[in-house]
Design a protein around this motif. Structure first.
Motif, short mmCIF file in Angstrom:
data_model
loop_
_atom_site.label_atom_id
_atom_site.label_comp_id
_atom_site.label_asym_id
_atom_site.label_seq_id
_atom_site.Cartn_x
_atom_site.Cartn_y
_atom_site.Cartn_z
N UNK A 66 30.68 101.71 -3.72
CA UNK A 66 30.50 100.49 -4.50
C UNK A 66 31.32 99.34 -3.91
N UNK A 67 32.53 99.63 -3.50
CA UNK A 67 33.38 98.58 -2.92
C UNK A 67 32.77 98.04 -1.64
N UNK B 64 37.82 90.58 -17.27
CA UNK B 64 37.81 90.21 -15.85
C UNK B 64 36.45 90.47 -15.22
N UNK B 65 35.75 91.51 -15.67
CA UNK B 65 34.40 91.78 -15.15
C UNK B 65 33.43 90.70 -15.60
N UNK B 66 33.52 90.29 -16.87
CA UNK B 66 32.63 89.25 -17.38
C UNK B 66 32.86 87.92 -16.67
N UNK B 67 34.09 87.66 -16.24
CA UNK B 67 34.41 86.38 -15.59
C UNK B 67 33.93 86.32 -14.15
N UNK B 68 33.63 87.47 -13.56
CA UNK B 68 33.16 87.50 -12.17
C UNK B 68 31.73 86.96 -12.06
N UNK B 69 31.39 86.49 -10.87
CA UNK B 69 30.04 86.01 -10.63
C UNK B 69 29.03 87.15 -10.59
N UNK B 70 29.44 88.31 -10.06
CA UNK B 70 28.56 89.46 -9.92
C UNK B 70 29.31 90.71 -10.34
N UNK B 71 28.53 91.69 -10.85
CA UNK B 71 29.07 93.00 -11.22
C UNK B 71 28.17 94.08 -10.61
N UNK B 72 28.72 94.85 -9.67
CA UNK B 72 27.99 95.98 -9.10
C UNK B 72 28.69 97.25 -9.55
N UNK B 73 27.93 98.30 -9.81
CA UNK B 73 28.50 99.46 -10.48
C UNK B 73 28.03 100.78 -9.90
#
Length: 204
Positions: free
Chosen positions: A177-178, A102-111
């Motif tokens: 992060x959210x 699900x993270x890979x499918x997102x447009x952006x990943x912030x951590x």
């Protein structure tokens, strides 16, 4: 155990099973996939976890009972990838196993700074979900994808950022992060949906 908050055009989904590292049961996975499909009516979608882990992937007992090969993993990631607006994974902590999809499918990943990423399919004897390797390769390249999928490496946040797996690390003094993930959706939520969809299609 799955919370959905809707505010205007933004849908925020929280995996809320922190006592089990937000690992997913079959029912939770199906609910996530249902929400991701319904979220196409939203303008932006943010995914996050409660506590200090984004998600450990499949609950181990459920995985042994067949969840590791459930078609709902692919249904979930496919629905996220097809979302017409902006999708953001707010990685409040480590993302592991099937949750990587699900993270890979997102447009952006912030951590968060302490977040790690790993996908121990080789060690556990499972195959990754069909679309995950190609999405991973698109972000980090084939050799680094092998490091994660075949060599079983746990990738820390700074390494993930330098590889292109994460798009931004949110220092503790920069806020939650959210909150940062939600702020990144503001322009898309405010725009006409067809405009955001057109720009997303142009990006590819």
């Amino acid at each position: 155990m799955i919370r959905l908050d809707r505010e205007g055009g933004l849908w925020t989904v929280t995996i809320d099973r922190p006592d089990k590292a937000n690992s997913l049961t079959a029912a939770m996975l199906a609910e996530l996939a249902d929400i991701a499909e319904a979220a196409h009516e939203s303008r932006a979608l943010v995914l996050t976890g409660a506590g200090k882990v984004f998600s450990a992937g499949a609950d181990l007992d459920a995985a042994r009972a067949g969840l590791a090969t459930s078609p709902d993993w692919e249904r979930l990631s496919g629905a996220i990838a097809r979302h017409p607006g902006l999708t953001v994974a707010a990685l409040n902590g480590t993302v592991a196993g099937g949750a990587m999809g699900m993270a890979l499918a997102c447009d952006l990943r912030v951590a968060a700074p302490g977040a790690k990423a790993f996908y121990p399919v080789m060690k556990l004897g499972f195959l990754p979900q069909p679309s995950d390797p190609s999405r991973l390769v698109a972000l980090v390249g084939p050799a680094r994808a092998r490091m994660i999928l075949m060599a079983g490496q746990k990738i820390d946040a700074e390494t993930a950022l330098s590889w292109g797996l994460f798009d931004r690390i949110v220092p503790d003094d920069d806020g939650d992060v959210l909150e940062v993930a939600v702020s990144l959706t503001a322009d898309t939520v405010a725009a006409p949906p067809e405009h955001a969809t057109a720009i997303k299609r142009l990006i590819g």
